[in-house]
Design a protein around this motif. Structure first.
Motif, short mmCIF file in Angstrom:
data_model
loop_
_atom_site.label_atom_id
_atom_site.label_comp_id
_atom_site.label_asym_id
_atom_site.label_seq_id
_atom_site.Cartn_x
_atom_site.Cartn_y
_atom_site.Cartn_z
N UNK A 140 42.38 44.13 33.35
CA UNK A 140 42.07 45.47 33.83
C UNK A 140 40.91 45.40 34.81
N UNK A 141 41.11 46.00 35.97
CA UNK A 141 40.04 46.10 36.96
C UNK A 141 39.42 47.49 36.86
N UNK A 142 38.09 47.54 36.89
CA UNK A 142 37.37 48.80 36.78
C UNK A 142 36.50 48.98 38.01
N UNK A 179 40.04 34.44 37.69
CA UNK A 179 39.95 35.76 37.06
C UNK A 179 39.85 35.56 35.55
N UNK A 180 38.90 36.22 34.92
CA UNK A 180 38.82 36.21 33.46
C UNK A 180 39.77 37.27 32.91
N UNK A 181 40.44 36.94 31.82
CA UNK A 181 41.35 37.91 31.21
C UNK A 181 40.52 38.98 30.50
N UNK A 182 41.09 40.18 30.42
CA UNK A 182 40.45 41.27 29.68
C UNK A 182 40.82 41.19 28.21
N UNK A 183 42.09 40.87 27.96
CA UNK A 183 42.57 40.68 26.58
C UNK A 183 43.47 39.46 26.55
N UNK A 184 43.63 38.89 25.36
CA UNK A 184 44.52 37.76 25.19
C UNK A 184 43.88 36.43 25.50
N UNK A 208 40.88 28.48 27.63
CA UNK A 208 39.97 28.24 28.75
C UNK A 208 38.89 29.30 28.87
N UNK A 209 39.05 30.44 28.21
CA UNK A 209 38.02 31.48 28.22
C UNK A 209 36.79 31.03 27.45
N UNK A 244 47.88 37.12 37.87
CA UNK A 244 48.32 36.22 36.81
C UNK A 244 47.99 34.78 37.14
N UNK A 245 48.31 34.34 38.36
CA UNK A 245 48.09 32.92 38.68
C UNK A 245 46.60 32.60 38.70
N UNK A 246 45.77 33.58 39.04
CA UNK A 246 44.33 33.34 39.08
C UNK A 246 43.70 33.27 37.70
#
Length: 377
Positions: free
Chosen positions: A38-40, A83-88, A97-98, A75-77
């Motif tokens: 999610x981008x804010x 890009x850091x994931x927001x969830x999952x 990797x997070x 997705x690829x990033x």
């Protein structure tokens, strides 16, 4: 022109619907578990990715496709944590990797090469200097080692002897080959391709796709490729994921997704590749037969599940023998024949439907498009 369409559609053969669930035999390499992004921006929130679950296996070429804004680039990033994931979670070799610290993230990115749509070469640097950048960033200062590695990869990508050339003297395809060589300098195990052929002409696109496929085969890399072109997916990928509005719309082997697309987004992406009925045939078709000499215009569709070949002799025999081929668009995808045949048959009002029923084990779908007089069919 209004043409009556009376389709006959058989059920998918046993096991065909489950083909998308079949996993390759190679070890699992990447896994996405419930990935959301999610981008804010101020009061605005945009869900770019929604609960994505994917498994990608060692050594496969995995395609990700979707329309503009579907979430492909986001997705690829996430796969190299640009890009850091927001969830999952994104797991590579079972490592989330997070959870990596700065040092771990640097090591991860050295294992993942990436090539870009617009090449991202430094115009003020020679080909060799562009290739040297990843090694220098990794702390390698041995010029002989760097030059040897650069020369090896330039041979691999077909640019031997171009070390001292500046990007402005290269064609688009050559620039992309430099980009591919640069992505391989640190000997990665994963290669990410972000619209790698979108800026290239069709002929150059073919050569770059062939090169990526050869690199995958030779170096045993896992390749993840995003594109908006279904033709790219069909030529190079083993499996494909279709994204729509940030969500996973469809997933499976390429031949299955192409042959029997289930989601509207997949069908829309495939529409430009479907053969069109030629104008002269379309104009000759009427909704009802003129008389008993009229011929039925019938379209047979093959989705790859019925057979590994097209039994034309049996098809003609079951339909009464007088089968005329009007138009053909059959190809093979991963060993499965797919496409459409447009034929004409003698019109017998009480026998046509019965005869079409006899071929339901040979074709995937039958459609009676209408009727035409023998001079046109």
């Amino acid at each position: 022109m209004n043409i009556a369409v009376a389709p006959y559609r058989k059920a998918a053969p046993s096991g065909a619907a489950d083909s998308q669930k079949t996993s390759p035999t190679n070890p699992l390499h990447l896994r996405l578990e419930g990935v959301g992004k999610t981008y804010v921006s101020g009061q605005r929130r945009v869900e770019a990715l929604k609960d994505i679950n994917l498994d990608i296996y060692q050594g496969e070429i995995f395609g990700i496709i979707g329309r503009s804004g579907a979430g492909k680039s986001s997705l690829i990033r996430t796969l190299n944590r640009l890009e850091d994931v927001t969830t999952g979670k994104v797991l590579i070799n079972d490592v989330d990797i997070q959870s990596l610290d700065t040092n771990g993230l640097v090591k991860l990115r050295r294992r993942i090469g990436m090539i870009f749509q617009h090449f991202n070469l430094l115009s003020s640097a020679t080909v060799f200097e562009n290739l040297a950048l990843p090694l220098k960033a990794a702390g390698i200062r041995d010029k002989q080692r760097i030059r040897q590695r650069a020369q090896e990869l330039l041979r691999l990508v077909g640019l031997e002897g171009k070390e001292d050339v500046y990007p402005s003297r290269l064609s688009g395809g050559q620039k992309q080959r430099v980009g591919i060589a640069r992505a391989l300098m640190l000997d990665p195990e994963i290669l990410l391709c972000d619209e790698a052929t979108s800026a290239l002409d069709p002929e150059t696109t073919q050569s770059i796709l062939s090169l990526i496929k050869e690199i995958n085969k030779t170096l045993k890399l896992t390749v993840v490729l995003i594109t908006h072109e279904m033709s790219v997916i069909s030529q190079i990928c083993d499996r494909v994921a279709v994204l729509e509005d940030g969500a996973l719309a469809e997933l499976g082997p390429v031949w299955r997704v192409f042959g029997r697309p289930e989601h509207e987004a997949t069908q829309a992406l495939l529409a430009p590749l479907k053969p069109k009925i030629s104008d002269d045939i379309a104009q000759a078709i009427s909704a009802t037969p003129a008389d008993n000499t009229s011929r039925a215009i019938v379209k047979f569709f093959f989705d790859g599940t019925a057979a590994t070949y097209l039994p034309l002799g049996i098809l003609s025999q079951r339909l009464g023998g007088d089968l005329r081929l009007l138009q053909s668009g059959i190809g093979r995808l991963q060993g499965h024949p797919q496409g459409e045949l447009l034929v004409s048959l003698p019109y017998q009002q009480h026998e046509l439907a019965q005869r079409l029923e006899t071929i339901n084990d040979l074709v995937s779908t039958v459609e009676v498009l209408g009727y035409a007089v023998p001079a046109n069919a």
